[in-house]
Design an enzyme around this catalytic site. Structure first.
Site, PDB file in Angstrom:
ATOM      1  CB  SER A   1      -0.948  -0.006   1.205  1.00 24.28           C
ATOM      2  OG  SER A   1      -0.229  -0.106   2.409  1.00 24.28           O
TER       3      SER A   1
ATOM      4  CG  ASP B   1       9.442  -2.411  -1.916  1.00 26.18           C
ATOM      5  OD1 ASP B   1       8.228  -2.294  -1.639  1.00 26.18           O
ATOM      6  OD2 ASP B   1       9.944  -3.472  -2.325  1.00 26.18           O
TER       7      ASP B   1
ATOM      8  CB  ALA C   1       9.816  -2.519   5.186  1.00 26.30           C
ATOM      9  CG  ASP C   2       5.717  -6.780   5.622  1.00 25.73           C
ATOM     10  OD1 ASP C   2       4.612  -6.243   5.458  1.00 25.73           O
ATOM     11  OD2 ASP C   2       6.270  -7.468   4.760  1.00 25.73           O
TER      12      ASP C   2
ATOM     13  CD  GLU D   1       8.378  -6.573  -2.238  1.00 30.42           C
ATOM     14  OE1 GLU D   1       7.382  -5.843  -2.171  1.00 30.42           O
ATOM     15  OE2 GLU D   1       8.712  -7.331  -1.305  1.00 30.42           O
TER      16      GLU D   1
ATOM     17  CE  LYS E   1       3.984  -1.613   8.040  1.00 30.90           C
ATOM     18  NZ  LYS E   1       4.093  -1.483   6.604  1.00 30.90           N
TER      19      LYS E   1
END
Ligand code: 5RP
Length: 230
Positions: free
Chosen positions: A27, A80, A82-83, A102, A120
């Site tokens: 997202s 990008d 990230a979790d 990725e 995060k």
């Protein structure tokens, strides 16, 4: 403005004319792609290499010209999400199942910029289940070996489950045609050792630990964003 948008907006400062950009997934990355599209409409000349089918769709809808990775002689910058973002910018990625592409694209880029909200940031990786992409052949045996590798890597009590597609209930299939094992670790005390052990399991295609790839992290908040560099 929401925190993800704040981070995505600041990441635009890293984009220069004529760049070839890796377009992340998730997202937050999608917000970045949409904002990038507005710049392209305004005359910015860049080409994007998407890390997922979904990112490719968003990029096309946003008016961004895509480039096949096979035709790229360089990738200047990847932006990008990230979790999890841990010490030394070690990351867990792959919540959206796009970790293989990725990682290929981040690793081929001159610079990886990670954009995220502050939820995060963690002191220790592992509260988010580590995604591991595996070949479908023999996946249940691979899952047992991944469990063993996580233990040897220092995780006390891992739990390894095959990811299911939320809609169909069938196994989730990545863009590359593989399965994902979600590995609940609680804590990953030694990400580098864990990465090496998991990588060594036959059947493992890639794992979601991104070590030594991100150089810049942009953390968005309600009223702005902060750039962290290493
Ligand atoms: C996809 C990813 C994403 O970057 C990660 O899941 C973060 O997503 P979001 O920005 O939606 O929180 O690794 O494979």
């Amino acid at each position: 403005m929401n925190p993800k948008t704040q981070a995505a907006r600041l990441a635009l400062d890293y984009v220069k004319n004529n760049m070839i950009l890796g377009l992340g997934s998730g997202s937050t990355a999608e917000i970045f792609i949409e904002l990038l599209g507005i710049r392209v409409t305004g005359g910015l000349d860049i080409k994007g290499i998407p890390t997922s089918r979904r990112s490719a769709e968003v990029a096309i809808e946003s008016g961004i010209e895509l480039l096949s990775i096979e035709h790229a002689d360089r990738i200047d910058l990847t932006v990008d999400g990230a979790d999890e973002i841990g010490p030394d910018f070690a990351l867990i990625k792959g919540g959206g199942g796009c970790l293989l592409r990725e990682k290929i694209i981040a690793n081929a880029s001159d610079l990886m910029v990670v954009i995220a909200d502050e939820s995060k940031l963690v002191d220790t990786l592992g509260a988010f289940a580590l995604p591991v992409e595996v070949d479908r052949f023999g996946f249940s045996i691979t899952a047992k070996k991944v469990f063993d590798a996580l233990r040897v890597g220092g995780t006390q009590r891992p739990a390894v489950v095959l990811r299911e597609d939320k809609h169909s209930g069938k196994p989730f299939i990545t863009d590359g045609g593989h399965y994902i094992l979600d590995c609940a670790c609680g804590a990953i005390p030694n990400p580098a050792k864990t990465a090496a052990k998991v990588c060594a399991v036959p059947g493992v295609i890639e794992h979601g630990l991104f070590i030594d790839l991100a150089r810049v992290v942009i953390i968005g908040g309600e009223i702005g964003a902060e750039i962290l560099e290493r």
